[in-house]
Motif scaffolding. Structure first.
Motif, PDB file in Angstrom:
ATOM      1  N   ILE A  31       0.826  -1.204   0.000  1.00 36.64           N
ATOM      2  CA  ILE A  31       0.000   0.000   0.000  1.00 36.64           C
ATOM      3  C   ILE A  31       0.867   1.263   0.000  1.00 36.64           C
ATOM      4  N   SER A  32       2.030   1.215   0.642  1.00 32.26           N
ATOM      5  CA  SER A  32       2.927   2.370   0.618  1.00 32.26           C
ATOM      6  C   SER A  32       3.429   2.637  -0.792  1.00 32.26           C
ATOM      7  N   PHE A  33       3.822   1.566  -1.492  1.00 35.75           N
ATOM      8  CA  PHE A  33       4.272   1.723  -2.868  1.00 35.75           C
ATOM      9  C   PHE A  33       3.160   2.317  -3.726  1.00 35.75           C
ATOM     10  N   PHE A  34       1.957   1.825  -3.555  1.00 32.95           N
ATOM     11  CA  PHE A  34       0.832   2.329  -4.344  1.00 32.95           C
ATOM     12  C   PHE A  34       0.514   3.785  -4.006  1.00 32.95           C
ATOM     13  N   LEU A  35       0.485   4.121  -2.726  1.00 30.36           N
ATOM     14  CA  LEU A  35       0.089   5.477  -2.331  1.00 30.36           C
ATOM     15  C   LEU A  35       1.105   6.523  -2.747  1.00 30.36           C
ATOM     16  N   PHE A  36       2.386   6.194  -2.601  1.00 33.83           N
ATOM     17  CA  PHE A  36       3.399   7.222  -2.842  1.00 33.83           C
ATOM     18  C   PHE A  36       3.841   7.308  -4.300  1.00 33.83           C
ATOM     19  N   THR A  37       3.362   6.393  -5.158  1.00 37.07           N
ATOM     20  CA  THR A  37       3.680   6.491  -6.580  1.00 37.07           C
ATOM     21  C   THR A  37       2.438   6.787  -7.419  1.00 37.07           C
ATOM     22  N   ALA A  38       1.307   7.019  -6.796  1.00 35.75           N
ATOM     23  CA  ALA A  38       0.051   7.174  -7.524  1.00 35.75           C
ATOM     24  C   ALA A  38      -0.171   8.578  -8.075  1.00 35.75           C
ATOM     25  N   GLY A  39       0.618   9.525  -7.705  1.00 34.14           N
ATOM     26  CA  GLY A  39       0.438  10.880  -8.238  1.00 34.14           C
ATOM     27  C   GLY A  39      -0.300  11.791  -7.273  1.00 34.14           C
ATOM     28  N   THR A  40      -0.783  12.879  -7.785  1.00 34.47           N
ATOM     29  CA  THR A  40      -1.440  13.881  -6.950  1.00 34.47           C
ATOM     30  C   THR A  40      -2.871  13.455  -6.624  1.00 34.47           C
ATOM     31  N   PRO A  41      -3.260  13.602  -5.363  1.00 30.79           N
ATOM     32  CA  PRO A  41      -4.625  13.221  -4.971  1.00 30.79           C
ATOM     33  C   PRO A  41      -5.630  14.316  -5.323  1.00 30.79           C
ATOM     34  N   ASP A  42      -6.873  13.960  -5.261  1.00 24.28           N
ATOM     35  CA  ASP A  42      -7.970  14.894  -5.501  1.00 24.28           C
ATOM     36  C   ASP A  42      -8.003  15.905  -4.353  1.00 24.28           C
ATOM     37  N   PRO A  43      -8.087  17.190  -4.649  1.00 24.89           N
ATOM     38  CA  PRO A  43      -8.110  18.192  -3.571  1.00 24.89           C
ATOM     39  C   PRO A  43      -9.361  18.130  -2.702  1.00 24.89           C
ATOM     40  N   ASN A  44     -10.405  17.425  -3.120  1.00 24.76           N
ATOM     41  CA  ASN A  44     -11.618  17.305  -2.315  1.00 24.76           C
ATOM     42  C   ASN A  44     -11.480  16.280  -1.196  1.00 24.76           C
ATOM     43  N   TRP A  45     -10.451  15.450  -1.238  1.00 24.79           N
ATOM     44  CA  TRP A  45     -10.261  14.436  -0.195  1.00 24.79           C
ATOM     45  C   TRP A  45      -9.765  15.088   1.084  1.00 24.79           C
ATOM     46  N   PRO A  46     -10.027  14.463   2.228  1.00 25.74           N
ATOM     47  CA  PRO A  46      -9.532  15.029   3.489  1.00 25.74           C
ATOM     48  C   PRO A  46      -8.007  15.132   3.505  1.00 25.74           C
ATOM     49  N   ARG A  47      -7.515  15.922   4.418  1.00 21.21           N
ATOM     50  CA  ARG A  47      -6.073  16.196   4.477  1.00 21.21           C
ATOM     51  C   ARG A  47      -5.254  14.944   4.782  1.00 21.21           C
ATOM     52  N   PHE A  48      -5.689  14.141   5.720  1.00 23.76           N
ATOM     53  CA  PHE A  48      -4.933  12.951   6.136  1.00 23.76           C
ATOM     54  C   PHE A  48      -5.577  11.667   5.600  1.00 23.76           C
ATOM     55  N   TRP A  49      -5.951  11.655   4.353  1.00 19.23           N
ATOM     56  CA  TRP A  49      -6.654  10.516   3.764  1.00 19.23           C
ATOM     57  C   TRP A  49      -5.771   9.278   3.684  1.00 19.23           C
ATOM     58  N   ARG A  50      -4.458   9.432   3.689  1.00 19.72           N
ATOM     59  CA  ARG A  50      -3.549   8.287   3.572  1.00 19.72           C
ATOM     60  C   ARG A  50      -3.458   7.455   4.842  1.00 19.72           C
ATOM     61  N   ILE A  51      -3.908   7.967   5.953  1.00 15.67           N
ATOM     62  CA  ILE A  51      -3.810   7.227   7.217  1.00 15.67           C
ATOM     63  C   ILE A  51      -4.699   5.984   7.190  1.00 15.67           C
ATOM     64  N   GLN A  52      -5.901   6.104   6.654  1.00 21.48           N
ATOM     65  CA  GLN A  52      -6.825   4.964   6.628  1.00 21.48           C
ATOM     66  C   GLN A  52      -6.232   3.754   5.903  1.00 21.48           C
ATOM     67  N   PRO A  53      -5.737   3.866   4.669  1.00 26.65           N
ATOM     68  CA  PRO A  53      -5.176   2.673   4.035  1.00 26.65           C
ATOM     69  C   PRO A  53      -3.892   2.188   4.697  1.00 26.65           C
ATOM     70  N   LEU A  54      -3.118   3.102   5.278  1.00 26.28           N
ATOM     71  CA  LEU A  54      -1.878   2.685   5.936  1.00 26.28           C
ATOM     72  C   LEU A  54      -2.131   1.927   7.241  1.00 26.28           C
ATOM     73  N   ILE A  55      -3.343   1.983   7.760  1.00 28.93           N
ATOM     74  CA  ILE A  55      -3.697   1.208   8.957  1.00 28.93           C
ATOM     75  C   ILE A  55      -4.453  -0.060   8.567  1.00 28.93           C
ATOM     76  N   ILE A  56      -5.414   0.057   7.683  1.00 27.06           N
ATOM     77  CA  ILE A  56      -6.302  -1.072   7.371  1.00 27.06           C
ATOM     78  C   ILE A  56      -5.587  -2.173   6.584  1.00 27.06           C
ATOM     79  N   VAL A  57      -4.777  -1.819   5.604  1.00 29.75           N
ATOM     80  CA  VAL A  57      -4.136  -2.842   4.768  1.00 29.75           C
ATOM     81  C   VAL A  57      -3.137  -3.688   5.572  1.00 29.75           C
ATOM     82  N   PRO A  58      -2.274  -3.103   6.417  1.00 31.55           N
ATOM     83  CA  PRO A  58      -1.424  -3.976   7.234  1.00 31.55           C
ATOM     84  C   PRO A  58      -2.208  -4.857   8.210  1.00 31.55           C
ATOM     85  N   LEU A  59      -3.324  -4.365   8.711  1.00 32.35           N
ATOM     86  CA  LEU A  59      -4.166  -5.213   9.566  1.00 32.35           C
ATOM     87  C   LEU A  59      -4.731  -6.394   8.780  1.00 32.35           C
TER      88      LEU A  59
END
Length: 111
Positions: A31-59
Motif C-alpha cells: 500500500i505504501s508503494f501504491f500510495l506514494f507512486t500514484a500521483g497527486t490526490p484529488d483536492p476534495n479528499w480530506p487532508r490525512f486521507w492516507r492514514i486509513q489505508p496505511l492502517i487497514i491494509v497492514p491489519l
C-alpha cells in the motif's frame, strides 16, 4: 490418573507473531508503494486521507498471516494435505489483502 498429551494443540506464539508481522509488512509495503507512486490526490479528499489505508491494509495482511499460521500448523486436524493447506492459505491471504486494499482506499482511489 494419567494426563493427556495435547501436543497437537499447542500454539507457538513466536511463530504466530512472525507470520502476522510478515503479513502486515507485505501489506504495508504494497500500500505504501501504491500510495506514494500514484500521483497527486484529488483536492476534495480530506487532508490525512492516507492514514486509513496505511492502517487497514497492514491489519488485513496480519489477519492473512494469522490464517496462514492456523491452516499450516493445524492442517492435520482439519484433514488437509500440507501442500493444499499452504496453497489455500496463500489464496486466503491474497483475497484478504485485496479486500483490505478496497476497504482502505474506499472513498479515495476506489471510487
Amino acid at each position: 490418573m494419567t494426563q493427556k498429551d495435547n501436543s497437537t494443540l499447542q500454539l507457538h506464539p513466536s511463530s504466530l507473531i512472525k507470520r502476522m508481522l510478515v503479513g502486515a509488512g507485505i501489506g504495508l509495503l504494497l500500500i505504501s508503494f501504491f500510495l506514494f507512486t500514484a500521483g497527486t490526490p484529488d483536492p476534495n479528499w480530506p487532508r490525512f486521507w492516507r492514514i486509513q489505508p496505511l492502517i487497514i491494509v497492514p491489519l488485513a495482511g496480519a489477519m492473512g498471516g494469522l490464517c496462514n499460521y492456523f491452516l499450516v500448523h493445524f492442517h492435520h486436524l482439519i484433514r488437509l494435505n500440507k501442500i493444499i493447506a499452504m496453497i489455500l492459505s496463500g489464496l486466503i491471504f491474497i483475497i484478504g489483502l485485496w479486500l483490505g486494499i478496497v476497504l482502505g482506499l474506499n472513498g479515495t482511489y476506489w471510487n
